[in-house]
Write a protein that holds these residues in place. Sequence first.
Motif, mmCIF file in Angstrom:
data_model
loop_
_atom_site.group_PDB
_atom_site.id
_atom_site.type_symbol
_atom_site.label_atom_id
_atom_site.label_comp_id
_atom_site.label_asym_id
_atom_site.label_seq_id
_atom_site.Cartn_x
_atom_site.Cartn_y
_atom_site.Cartn_z
ATOM 1 N N VAL A 13 37.851 77.250 59.074
ATOM 2 C CA VAL A 13 39.175 76.965 59.786
ATOM 3 C C VAL A 13 40.049 78.011 59.977
ATOM 4 N N LEU A 17 41.349 79.340 63.566
ATOM 5 C CA LEU A 17 42.689 79.564 63.867
ATOM 6 C C LEU A 17 42.766 81.286 64.487
ATOM 7 N N ILE A 86 48.798 76.638 56.116
ATOM 8 C CA ILE A 86 47.472 77.521 55.965
ATOM 9 C C ILE A 86 47.338 78.452 54.771
ATOM 10 N N SER A 89 47.235 76.500 51.460
ATOM 11 C CA SER A 89 46.076 75.431 51.546
ATOM 12 C C SER A 89 44.719 76.135 51.393
ATOM 13 N N GLY A 91 42.037 74.780 52.650
ATOM 14 C CA GLY A 91 40.932 74.241 53.515
ATOM 15 C C GLY A 91 41.976 73.410 54.503
ATOM 16 N N ASP A 92 41.558 72.409 55.140
ATOM 17 C CA ASP A 92 42.024 71.523 56.175
ATOM 18 C C ASP A 92 42.644 70.324 55.356
ATOM 19 N N SER A 93 43.865 71.034 54.678
ATOM 20 C CA SER A 93 44.564 69.902 53.860
ATOM 21 C C SER A 93 45.585 68.708 54.721
ATOM 22 N N VAL A 96 48.127 70.798 56.250
ATOM 23 C CA VAL A 96 47.784 71.471 57.534
ATOM 24 C C VAL A 96 48.023 70.443 58.662
ATOM 25 N N GLN A 97 47.206 69.477 58.577
ATOM 26 C CA GLN A 97 47.212 68.538 59.587
ATOM 27 C C GLN A 97 48.683 68.015 59.912
ATOM 28 N N VAL A 100 50.126 70.902 61.969
ATOM 29 C CA VAL A 100 49.487 70.854 63.451
ATOM 30 C C VAL A 100 50.191 69.638 64.408
#
Length: 146
Positions: A13, A17, A86, A89, A91-93, A96-97, A100
């Motif tokens: 991730v 980024l 980010i 976190s 990871g792709d938590s 984060v989503q 985004v």
Amino acid sequence: MMRGWRAIALTAVLAALAGGAGTWISASWVLARREPPSLHDIVHHDLKLSPDQLARIEAVEARFAARRPALEADVRAANLELATAIEQSDGDSPQVQAAVDHFHVAMGALQKETITHVFEMRSVLTPEQAAIFDDRIVVALAPNEN
């Protein structure tokens, strides 16, 4: 073993980024160097506006100028929210989503208002002026396609 996958996912991730940020920075630099004509230049220098058209265009520009700072501030806030998510976190938590998604909504709002502004300006023009305006806008948006 699960911790190893988390580290790999976080690395992936962050690498994505960082790559995206590098691409955005490079593209911004290149586009700034090429400097296609601005919307202001197109309207005020490429078209022969009547005094009435000029007054109407200036009113359209003033309305957008009043709205634009708030839209750009929301984009900056969404970007900061993404950076914070980010950072906090591993990871792709969901955070984060969500950040985004906020960024996409903010950028979309700015783009939609900009396009509305463009068409509002276009509505003031004669058909001949609108044809020139459209040609210049297309070249500014897609310089290598024409």
